[in-house]
Design a protein around this motif. Structure first.
Motif, PDB file in Angstrom:
ATOM      1  N   LEU A  78      37.065  39.485  50.650  1.00  0.00           N
ATOM      2  CA  LEU A  78      37.268  40.480  49.583  1.00  0.00           C
ATOM      3  C   LEU A  78      38.426  41.420  49.920  1.00  0.00           C
ATOM      4  O   LEU A  78      39.490  41.351  49.300  1.00  0.00           O
ATOM      5  CB  LEU A  78      35.976  41.266  49.353  1.00  0.00           C
ATOM      6  N   SER A  79      38.236  42.303  50.891  1.00  0.00           N
ATOM      7  CA  SER A  79      39.231  43.361  51.138  1.00  0.00           C
ATOM      8  C   SER A  79      40.609  42.817  51.509  1.00  0.00           C
ATOM      9  O   SER A  79      41.620  43.132  50.872  1.00  0.00           O
ATOM     10  CB  SER A  79      38.729  44.302  52.232  1.00  0.00           C
ATOM     11  N   ASN A  80      40.678  42.010  52.571  1.00  0.00           N
ATOM     12  CA  ASN A  80      41.974  41.530  53.068  1.00  0.00           C
ATOM     13  C   ASN A  80      42.639  40.537  52.125  1.00  0.00           C
ATOM     14  O   ASN A  80      43.863  40.485  52.024  1.00  0.00           O
ATOM     15  CB  ASN A  80      41.814  40.886  54.441  1.00  0.00           C
ATOM     16  N   PHE A  81      41.833  39.722  51.469  1.00  0.00           N
ATOM     17  CA  PHE A  81      42.384  38.645  50.657  1.00  0.00           C
ATOM     18  C   PHE A  81      42.416  38.998  49.163  1.00  0.00           C
ATOM     19  O   PHE A  81      43.473  39.229  48.582  1.00  0.00           O
ATOM     20  CB  PHE A  81      41.577  37.371  50.900  1.00  0.00           C
ATOM     21  N   TYR A  82      41.255  39.102  48.557  1.00  0.00           N
ATOM     22  CA  TYR A  82      41.190  39.185  47.103  1.00  0.00           C
ATOM     23  C   TYR A  82      41.661  40.537  46.563  1.00  0.00           C
ATOM     24  O   TYR A  82      42.502  40.603  45.663  1.00  0.00           O
ATOM     25  CB  TYR A  82      39.767  38.894  46.649  1.00  0.00           C
ATOM     26  N   PHE A  83      41.125  41.619  47.111  1.00  0.00           N
ATOM     27  CA  PHE A  83      41.484  42.938  46.600  1.00  0.00           C
ATOM     28  C   PHE A  83      42.983  43.183  46.697  1.00  0.00           C
ATOM     29  O   PHE A  83      43.596  43.767  45.792  1.00  0.00           O
ATOM     30  CB  PHE A  83      40.740  44.037  47.376  1.00  0.00           C
ATOM     31  N   SER A  84      43.594  42.766  47.811  1.00  0.00           N
ATOM     32  CA  SER A  84      45.015  43.041  48.008  1.00  0.00           C
ATOM     33  C   SER A  84      45.879  42.316  46.983  1.00  0.00           C
ATOM     34  O   SER A  84      46.972  42.777  46.650  1.00  0.00           O
ATOM     35  CB  SER A  84      45.431  42.630  49.426  1.00  0.00           C
TER      36      SER A  84
END
Length: 1007
Positions: free
Chosen positions: A786-792
């Protein structure tokens, strides 16, 4: 067909189809996890992290759809515990158990609560156990099961009695009823303290209906189990040696012992002069030269009770001559050299024989003139220490008693309940403590008789009373026993069919059962359930039958076991029962004064608590000490289906918790903070629960300031992830605004696939009671996927597209699903946080997370082949970002060159046109513009950076396998920065890019 003449692997956005490929672990995605290969060089940052806009672009600030949520990223200070209390009240924590019990469902789950001891304040051991149980129960509630969980307390026994009387002057003069009243009051106070703590920790139960082992109905059920076992011959009364605590004047079970590895005994080497030479050795042992058997013991005080000397029939023994004194001794051949060294002498071996050759010999007792000690064979004799000849006192040793029973030797006990020699021991020993001055007196007697050869200190492991921390003795007395030998085989067979977690624990329990030939269940105290036996005054004969037990149970069910002490015998024992037993008058009998072992108390809890004809629980979950305690006492009377065994709590360095060391952790201080909040900050109950879940509970569980601080940081990271999702689903209604998966961006479909995989793995980890794996899966998914991949990647789509644009709705749909699945996945562990965040979801109204079920991830989300497209793009994205050395990726455009084949087709599915700044591929690359080519362009700027790589495509279980090479060309982009979206896609720095102009023209970009 595409230009290569093959069907497309992935269609363009709007109709992506599933591809078959095995899925890797969620904890480690195939090849490299998206976003984990290298740090992301300045992707589009959240608004709060961005620099202040210049005057030129400040006018567009309000047109960007930034996240909005009142959910706090952190709850500092007292806010955490205060918020938890409000959440408990608002979300009906106290009603949840009753609510789920009223549901109409055929699925039942029963976790039988092993009762904690009501003898003190709640501690972290309680927290570890109760929270593990609660995580288990909440998971099953969310899965739709009707959970049966009745908390209980173990209320009888010596520890409570001792604490209740510790501050009472003249306690030894109190009557049994006065002691019972004080003990009961103490237990009731401890129960209320512990219950309040358990409720504060968020433990789900009907706290108004717990079971207590001093409840009259519980006591009556216990007596029913007792008589049922007695009637089957499984319980009997006998005179035999048992573990005895002089400090508490009662028999103990093995489970009530702890071993002091540094105990110091006064060991002695002594001689027993031969009275009658073994017939087979008469030719070797010359009658004119006296010989003695050489014996070693660590318990000299037992020598007056000696009845024999035992040897191992199959071992070799030597007749030796002492070179300094000329005395002749018999001892094991293997022990000659070591014994001579201890005695500081030398032995000359005269002859060697088999142990069996010692048969029919006898010795003179070393301290009692005229007493004969025969030489007898025994299999318990060892050659690892001593002399290979064992002093045998049947009243003070289990194996010694077996030898005495076989050879019909006396088993007289010369030691009273307080550990003092009785009058029968003789005037020199009478009234002397056997572990102190009595031991000294026996050693002096040995010396005076010329029997003592050597005395020395011996450090070894020795059993202590676990309550008083004082040494015990083995002492023969009349006690009640469970004949475990008769049920052991059946219990071991049943145990082999029980699921035990971890599996290593089953072998330990089987070994304990194998060693346990009998279980002493009588205790010489008054705070407990009485053994309902009457004794004939003149003969001591025991009276107990169906009539006597029925009468007693009826009274106990109405008045409790106080009646045994309060009522005269005439009201407890009927004339009819006496007559049926062949007795003449009730007055010829007295009430027994023994009470049942508290392990029998708690071990029969199933008879009172469990519902249904078969009276079985699905799960028993306790600490490893219960392998020899509650697990075993329950198994010997009934059985559960799953045993879960956890370790003990220890300090952060693995050391045992101790007040003197100062490493004791108080759960109340963890939750509410200590006097100095800078030293002991208030963490709240969820930090305590997170500590339990993340720990490897099957080993020793460490806790301390560093561990707790780290747990708080982990929860705060989770809160930030939740806050991002909450902020970006503002204004979104899943019922009306969701995008069907087939019409989503491919990366959004990929995230649904990962969510499905995550949900499956988390569910399986809960089923296996592996809550630390749940935490690892949760942290890995939130951080990496989520944070490192998708949200960014999706921030531009979320912030800068028109509010209702399908592209924006597509990732909002994923965020809504991810938010729901993530919350449900950690809800059993962090119920306060789960219910708190549930209240901030704008489209969730009414019911809380625990009343709305478990993770609901559609099987249609599972599309393993979709990984090839996303991971292929991520591999090229990582090559691009890794070449920038921390520069802003948006200042660059990317040219991707892929040789014709499957990889090119997959990238075409992400970007249909040759060059785009708004394609799915460009979003993944995180550049301002991406160009997709099948061959290198003719002109490449001199400042361009070319990175080469390969990517292996593996589809349909390996049926389609192709390795493709690619080149990524990164070069500074010539366009200007858009004053609205900050990407380099505008013709002029004063004019928004085409995409932003379109959104502004629609007049829907403003919130």
């Amino acid at each position: 067909p595409n230009h290569l003449g093959r069907p497309r692997i992935l269609p363009a956005p709007g109709g992506a189809q599933a591809l078959a490929r095995p899925v890797g672990s969620a904890e480690q995605l195939p090849r490299r996890p998206p976003g984990a290969a290298c740090p992301l060089p300045r992707p589009v940052a959240p608004a709060e992290a961005r620099p202040q806009p210049s005057r030129e672009d400040s006018r567009y600030r309000d047109t960007v759809l930034l996240p909005r949520s009142r959910f706090p990223a952190q709850l500092p200070g007292r806010l955490q515990p205060e918020t938890e209390l409000k959440t408990q009240e608002k979300c009906g924590f106290s009603e949840l158990y009753s609510w789920q019990r009223q549901r109409k469902t055929k699925q039942e789950f029963c976790l039988h609560d092993g009762p904690p001891y009501a003898n003190g304040d709640p501690h972290v051991g309680h927290a570890l156990n109760k929270i593990l149980k609660d995580i288990t129960n909440r998971f099953h509630v969310m899965r739709g099961y009707k959970v049966h969980y009745v908390p209980g307390w173990d209320c009888h026994g010596l520890p409570i009695e001792l604490k209740a009387l510790s501050e009472v002057k003249g306690a030894e003069n109190l009557s049994p009823m006065e002691i019972r009243q004080r003990a009961r009051a103490f237990a009731e106070g401890a129960i209320e303290k512990q219950k309040s703590a358990f409720i504060r920790w968020g433990i789900m139960a009907d706290w108004a209906n717990c079971y207590l082992t001093f409840d009259p109905k519980y006591e009556a059920n216990q007596l029913r189990v007792f008589y049922k076992m007695y009637d089957k011959g499984l319980i009997y009364r006998d005179y035999k040696p048992v573990f005895w605590s002089p400090s508490t004047k009662t028999a103990l079970a093995e489970a009530e012992l702890e071993y002091n590895e540094q105990h110091v005994s006064r060991s002695v080497y002594m001689k027993f002069p031969l009275l009658k030479s073994p017939p087979k050795l008469t030719s070797v042992i010359d009658g004119s030269s006296p010989a003695s058997v050489l014996v070693w013991t660590t318990q000299p005080w037992t020598v007056p009770a000696n009845q024999a000397v035992c040897y191992m029939p199959d071992s070799a023994y030597s007749i030796v001559k002492c070179t300094t004194t000329g005395q002749r001794f018999i001892l094991a051949a293997d022990r000659v050299e070591s014994t001579a060294a201890v005695l500081d002498t030398q032995f000359e071996v005269v002859s060697t024989c088999k142990g069996a050759d010692l048969a029919d010999g006898s010795c003179a007792h070393p301290t009692i003139p005229g007493r004969v000690s025969p030489l007898l064979p025994a299999n318990h004799v060892t050659m690892t220490k001593g002399t290979g000849l064992v002093h045998t006192a049947p009243a003070h040793g289990m194996e010694d008693y077996s030898v005495a029973s076989h050879h019909q030797l006396p088993t007289d006990c010369l030691v009273d309940e307080s550990g003092y020699f009785t009058e029968a021991a003789g005037p020199e020993l009478k009234n002397k403590n056997v572990l102190e001055e009595g031991n000294e007196a026996v050693i002096k007697m040995l010396q005076a008789a010329g029997s003592l050869l050597k005395e020395e200190k011996y450090v070894h492991s020795y059993p202590y009373d676990w309550r008083t921390k004082k040494p015990i003795i083995i002492r023969a007395s009349k006690q009640w026993f469970v004949n475990t030998a008769d049920v052991k085989a059946a219990a071991q067979d049943v145990l082999k069919k029980v699921k035990v977690i971890p599996t290593s624990a089953v072998n330990r329990m089987l070994e304990m059962l194998d060693r346990r030939t009998f279980w002493c269940i009588s205790r010489q105290r008054c705070w407990g359930v009485p053994i309902p036996a009457f004794y004939q005054k003149s003969t001591g004969e025991c009276l107990i039958n169906s009539e006597t037990i029925t009468d007693v149970i009826k009274i106990v069910e109405q008045q409790g076991t106080d009646a045994w002490w309060a009522l005269p015998i005439e009201q407890l024992l009927s004339k009819e029962a006496v007559a049926k037993a062949g007795g003449r008058d009730v007055s010829d009998y007295v009430k027994g004064q023994d009470v049942l072992d508290i392990w029998f108390d708690s071990g029969t809890s199933w008879a009172h608590v469990l519902e249904g004809a078969d009276q079985r629980a699905d799960t028993y979950l306790e600490g490893k000490d219960q392998l020899g305690g509650w697990f075993q006492s329950s198994l010997l009377t009934m059985c559960g289906l799953t045993l879960v065994v956890h370790g003990f709590t220890v300090g952060e360095k693995g050391e045992k918790m101790s007040k003197s060391v100062g490493n004791v952790v108080d759960p109340d201080v963890v939750i509410n903070g200590g006097e100095d909040h800078t030293k002991d900050p208030p963490y709240g109950a969820d930090v305590l629960r997170w500590w339990v879940a993340e720990s490897n509970v099957f080993a020793e569980v460490m806790i301390g300031p560093v561990v707790l601080s780290a747990a708080r940081d982990d929860i705060n990271k989770l809160r930030n992830t939740l806050r991002f999702m909450l902020g970006n689903v503002e204004g979104f209604n899943p019922e009306t605004d969701s995008i069907p998966p087939a019409e989503m961006y491919i990366v959004d479909q990929y995230m649904l696939h990962l969510l499905h995989e995550y949900g499956s793995k988390v569910t399986e980890a809960y089923k296996q009671y592996d809550y630390s794996k749940v935490v690892r899966l949760l942290q890995a998914f939130c951080s990496r996927s989520l944070s490192n991949f998708y949200f960014s990647m999706i921030k531009d789509r979320l912030y800068c597209e028109e509010a209702k644009d399908p592209k924006r709705r597509s990732c909002q749909t994923v965020l809504a699903e991810a938010l729901d699945i993530i919350i449900r996945s950690f809800a059993p562990i962090l119920p306060h946080l789960a219910e708190e965040v549930f209240q901030y979801i704008p489209y969730k109204k009414g019911k809380g997370v625990f009343r709305t079920g478990w993770i609901n991830a559609s099987s249609a989300w599972k599309k393993p082949g979709i990984e090839e497209a996303i991971e292929g793009a991520c591999a090229m994205r990582d090559s691009f970002l890794g070449s920038l050395s921390g520069k802003n990726a948006l200042e660059y455009e990317v040219i991707i060159v892929i040789e014709p084949g499957l990889l090119f087709e997959l990238m075409e599915a992400l970007q249909a046109e040759e060059t785009s700044s708004v394609s799915q591929l460009n979003e993944i690359m995180m550049a301002s513009q991406t160009t997709l080519l099948s061959e290198l362009p003719k002109e490449i700027p001199s400042d361009a950076n070319i990175i080469k790589g390969t990517f292996l495509i593996n589809l349909e279980g390996g049926d389609i396998c192709e390795q493709s090479s690619y080149k990524v060309i990164a070069q500074p982009i010539a366009k200007a920065k858009c004053p609205r979206c900050r990407r380099y896609t505008a013709e002029s720095s004063s004019t928004p890019c085409p995409r932003c102009l379109q959104v502004l023209a629609a007049g829907k970009g403003s919130t």
